[in-house]
Design a protein around this motif. Structure first.
Motif, short mmCIF file in Angstrom:
data_model
loop_
_atom_site.label_atom_id
_atom_site.label_comp_id
_atom_site.label_asym_id
_atom_site.label_seq_id
_atom_site.Cartn_x
_atom_site.Cartn_y
_atom_site.Cartn_z
N THR A 196 14.05 15.75 5.73
CA THR A 196 13.35 14.29 5.28
C THR A 196 12.01 14.23 5.87
O THR A 196 11.32 13.23 5.61
CB THR A 196 14.71 13.51 6.18
N THR A 197 11.74 14.42 7.89
CA THR A 197 10.48 13.65 8.07
C THR A 197 9.58 14.63 7.51
O THR A 197 8.76 14.11 6.83
CB THR A 197 10.55 14.27 9.22
N GLY A 198 9.94 15.88 7.09
CA GLY A 198 8.70 17.36 6.29
C GLY A 198 8.94 16.56 5.15
O GLY A 198 7.23 15.97 4.58
N LEU A 199 8.91 15.70 4.43
CA LEU A 199 8.83 15.59 2.31
C LEU A 199 8.12 14.13 2.66
O LEU A 199 7.38 14.34 2.30
CB LEU A 199 10.52 15.21 2.13
N GLN A 200 8.17 13.73 3.62
CA GLN A 200 7.76 12.29 4.30
C GLN A 200 6.06 12.61 4.75
O GLN A 200 5.45 11.67 4.52
CB GLN A 200 8.46 11.18 4.99
N ILE A 201 6.27 13.75 6.03
CA ILE A 201 4.78 13.80 5.91
C ILE A 201 4.00 14.75 4.87
O ILE A 201 2.87 14.32 4.81
CB ILE A 201 5.16 15.26 7.00
N ARG A 202 4.30 15.34 4.07
CA ARG A 202 4.14 16.35 3.09
C ARG A 202 3.38 15.34 1.90
O ARG A 202 2.42 15.21 1.36
CB ARG A 202 4.55 17.15 2.12
N GLN A 203 4.01 13.40 1.88
CA GLN A 203 3.90 13.17 1.04
C GLN A 203 2.65 12.04 1.26
O GLN A 203 1.68 11.40 0.61
CB GLN A 203 5.11 11.62 0.84
N ARG A 204 2.72 12.88 2.95
CA ARG A 204 1.17 10.78 3.50
C ARG A 204 0.75 12.33 3.61
O ARG A 204 -0.92 11.27 3.38
CB ARG A 204 1.74 11.00 5.37
#
Length: 325
Positions: A13-21
């Motif tokens: 969950t956190t990794g996906l959002q970091i990548r999106q940012r």
């Protein structure tokens, strides 16, 4: 020149959002490991040591294992687990926490990303301890509610399961053994002599949170007024881009608006800052009763996780702090 970044655990969950940012940024290149080699220790070690920065989005033990694979002295590491938040040699990644914290992050190669609940709690309490409005040995309590994404894959799967497999409770308290893993972090970085009493809860919504610290002002040594608390917070965060302190007028209006006799208020929404790296702080007080409620609103996946990680990454690499945020 672009910097290379490896997100170890980018599927979470956190990794996906970091990548999106980080998507679309010209100053960064996000590199990934071949899925077939994800469990190949040598391949992971090679990648971990070949990039400019690593962001670990892994469980504690896996994060420690990954750190053990990094032999390069130049690789900058941001760990999003709880493994190093009070560890010697690691810098706590809450840039707004103290006037020297941003510089400490910039010069560090090992930064521990703060937890979501501690971000709200420390954001509210530390400036007041520093200003000596709250003694460092004061017994503090925090009540908080988070969206279910803060509970990890298991809780997400449970709350998002199709009927009839899903549970039906709308609100769930937890941490009943009073040994939550965030407590040590909150004590250490809140500037406290004793662990706070932490009463967390999860709601049936995905993300966003409210953290609250109630205070009996009459019992505090200096008997501060609510205005004193708000002014100290406003001074501490006066020049910050991501932390805002609500004005006295806004807090008063919220205490009155849509409240009625029962005092319910729909304007303090835990989801209000979702998708942002912002945190907003409020001070609600009753002068007659000499009581106050300190409230922080933030996104547990934003300022409480992925947003903070990107902010730390920018600081560590000497990039504009607000880039991608």
């Amino acid at each position: 020149m672009s910097h290379t970044v490896f997100i170890d655990g980018e599927a979470g969950t956190t990794g996906l959002q970091i990548r999106q940012r980080l998507e679309g940024r010209k100053d960064l290149e996000v590199v990934s490991i071949d899925p077939a080699k994800r469990k190949d220790v040598d391949a992971r070690a090679e990648l971990l040591n070949s990039v400019d920065a690593v962001i670990l989005c892994l469980p504690d033990d896996a994060a420690k294992e990954a750190v053990g694979l990094i032999s390069s002295n130049s690789v900058r590491v941001i760990d999003a687990s709880t493994a190093y938040r009070t560890a010697s040699g690691w810098t706590y990644g809450f840039a707004e926490m103290d006037r020297d914290q941003r510089a400490a992050i910039a010069s560090s190669t090992r930064v521990s990303n703060p937890g979501c609940y501690p971000t709200g709690f420390i954001g509210l309490v530390r400036p007041l301890v520093t200003a000596e409005l709250i003694p460092s040995d004061w017994p503090l309590t925090l009540n908080a509610i988070s969206g279910y994404t803060g509970g990890g894959k298991g809780l997400i799967a449970e709350f998002e399961a199709p009927a009839p497999e899903t549970s039906s409770d709308a609100f769930r308290i937890y941490g009943l053994p009073l040994q939550h893993k965030h407590i040590g972090e909150m004590q250490a970085h809140g500037g406290l002599d004793h662990p706070p009493l932490f009463a967390p809860a999860v709601g049936r919504y995905a993300q966003g949170m409210i953290v609250e610290v109630p205070l009996q002002l009459w019992a505090l040594p200096g008997k501060p007024r609510p205005a004193d608390l708000r002014e100290a917070l406003a001074k501490a965060y006066a020049r910050e881009a991501f932390v805002e302190v609500a004005s006295a007028e806004e807090c008063t209006a919220l205490q009155k608006a849509r409240a009625g006799a029962a005092g319910y208020n729909a304007d303090l929404d835990p989801e209000a800052l979702n998708g942002t790296n912002r945190m907003k702080l409020y001070v609600f007080g009753n002068e007659e009763r000499q009581q106050a409620r300190l409230v922080a609103v933030l996104d547990n996946l934003g300022k409480g996780a992925s947003g903070a990680a990107v902010q730390n990454l920018n600081i560590m690499l000497g990039l504009p702090e607000t880039a991608g945020l």
